[in-house]
Scaffold this motif. Structure first.
Motif, short mmCIF file in Angstrom:
data_model
loop_
_atom_site.label_atom_id
_atom_site.label_comp_id
_atom_site.label_asym_id
_atom_site.label_seq_id
_atom_site.Cartn_x
_atom_site.Cartn_y
_atom_site.Cartn_z
N CYS A 133 -144.86 -40.00 78.72
CA CYS A 133 -143.85 -40.84 78.06
C CYS A 133 -144.15 -42.33 78.03
O CYS A 133 -143.79 -43.00 77.05
CB CYS A 133 -142.49 -40.62 78.73
SG CYS A 133 -141.87 -38.94 78.53
N ALA A 134 -144.77 -42.86 79.06
CA ALA A 134 -144.99 -44.31 79.11
C ALA A 134 -145.76 -44.84 77.89
O ALA A 134 -145.35 -45.84 77.30
CB ALA A 134 -145.66 -44.72 80.42
N PRO A 135 -146.84 -44.19 77.48
CA PRO A 135 -147.55 -44.71 76.30
C PRO A 135 -146.71 -44.63 75.02
O PRO A 135 -146.85 -45.49 74.13
CB PRO A 135 -148.78 -43.81 76.18
CG PRO A 135 -148.97 -43.23 77.54
CD PRO A 135 -147.59 -43.10 78.12
N ILE A 136 -145.84 -43.64 74.94
CA ILE A 136 -145.00 -43.48 73.75
C ILE A 136 -144.08 -44.68 73.57
O ILE A 136 -143.76 -45.08 72.44
CB ILE A 136 -144.18 -42.16 73.83
CG1 ILE A 136 -145.13 -40.96 73.78
CG2 ILE A 136 -143.13 -42.08 72.74
CD1 ILE A 136 -144.46 -39.63 74.07
N PHE A 137 -143.66 -45.29 74.68
CA PHE A 137 -142.75 -46.44 74.61
C PHE A 137 -143.28 -47.52 73.68
O PHE A 137 -142.51 -48.15 72.95
CB PHE A 137 -142.52 -47.01 76.02
CG PHE A 137 -141.78 -48.31 76.00
CD1 PHE A 137 -140.42 -48.35 75.73
CD2 PHE A 137 -142.43 -49.52 76.23
CE1 PHE A 137 -139.73 -49.55 75.69
CE2 PHE A 137 -141.76 -50.72 76.20
CZ PHE A 137 -140.40 -50.74 75.93
N PHE A 138 -144.59 -47.74 73.70
CA PHE A 138 -145.17 -48.82 72.89
C PHE A 138 -145.14 -48.53 71.40
O PHE A 138 -145.38 -49.42 70.59
CB PHE A 138 -146.59 -49.11 73.35
CG PHE A 138 -146.63 -49.67 74.75
CD1 PHE A 138 -146.25 -50.97 75.00
CD2 PHE A 138 -147.02 -48.87 75.82
CE1 PHE A 138 -146.26 -51.48 76.29
CE2 PHE A 138 -147.04 -49.37 77.10
CZ PHE A 138 -146.65 -50.68 77.34
N PHE A 139 -144.83 -47.29 71.04
CA PHE A 139 -144.78 -46.91 69.63
C PHE A 139 -143.37 -46.57 69.16
O PHE A 139 -143.18 -46.17 68.03
CB PHE A 139 -145.72 -45.72 69.38
CG PHE A 139 -147.14 -46.01 69.77
CD1 PHE A 139 -147.95 -46.79 68.96
CD2 PHE A 139 -147.66 -45.53 70.96
CE1 PHE A 139 -149.25 -47.08 69.33
CE2 PHE A 139 -148.97 -45.81 71.33
CZ PHE A 139 -149.75 -46.59 70.52
N MET A 140 -142.40 -46.75 70.05
CA MET A 140 -141.01 -46.44 69.72
C MET A 140 -140.46 -47.46 68.73
O MET A 140 -140.74 -48.66 68.86
CB MET A 140 -140.13 -46.47 70.97
CG MET A 140 -140.36 -45.35 71.94
SD MET A 140 -139.91 -43.74 71.30
CE MET A 140 -138.18 -43.94 71.00
N PRO A 141 -139.67 -47.00 67.79
CA PRO A 141 -138.98 -47.96 66.92
C PRO A 141 -138.01 -48.81 67.75
O PRO A 141 -137.45 -48.32 68.73
CB PRO A 141 -138.20 -47.08 65.95
CG PRO A 141 -138.73 -45.70 66.12
CD PRO A 141 -139.38 -45.63 67.45
#
Length: 180
Positions: A133-141
């Motif tokens: 999940c942590a890397p996904i944060f940087f791509f979240m709208p």
């Protein structure tokens, strides 16, 4: 608390950094410093147990590094919000936090299993969730990144509470066995 007190704060869209950049920053700063205290307490507690050799010692160093990073984030008051005054370090500290949390969860899990498997299971689950999940944060709208960041915060707090609970339970067991 900040999400409740700060007017017009949207906990789904606004990140913790948004809270800390407002006139109510003291609420977020106190929360960050309290969390720092918990990390330091866990590091000190862990230093009394030698559960997994070098891995355990590196984990203690990770706890200390995380505490330093959280203090820097709270004290620096620079949140990557396109400021150009002074040195902009927020994003770099966030990257360090992300990597060190992942390492911490993995490094200490094996030692935690020597106390009880359930502690290791929580640590490995936190590691898996964090690493995914942590890397996904940087791509979240930006309309959802606040809620997602709070989810990452929950992972960190769940691990910290579990680790602290483990340390307290070990200390209590030792106190009962040495003082009947």
């Amino acid at each position: 608390m900040g999400s409740i007190v700060v007017p017009d704060h949207d906990w789904v869209a606004d990140t913790v950094s948004d809270l800390a950049a407002s006139k109510y920053e003291i609420i977020q700063d106190v929360a960050l410093y309290c969390y720092t205290g918990s990390l330091v307490a866990c590091a000190l507690g862990a230093a009394h147990y030698h559960l997994d050799g070098t891995r355990w010692n590196i984990g203690i160093a990770c706890l200390s590094l995380l505490a330093i990073c959280v203090v820097i984030i709270g004290a620096r008051n620079e949140y990557g919000d396109q400021d150009n005054e002074g040195i902009v370090i927020h994003i770099y500290v966030v990257y360090v936090l992300g990597l060190v949390f992942a390492a911490l969860f993995v490094l200490l899990a094996r030692g935690m299993s020597k106390i009880a498997r359930r502690y290791a299971a929580v640590s490995y689950c936190c590691a898996a969730l964090w690493i995914i999940c942590a890397p996904i944060f940087f791509f979240m709208p930006t309309g959802y990144d606040g809620a997602f960041e709070r989810g990452l915060g929950v992972i960190a707090v769940v691990w910290t509470v579990t680790f602290a609970w483990m340390l307290v339970s070990v200390a209590q067991n030792r106190a009962h066995t040495t003082h009947p």
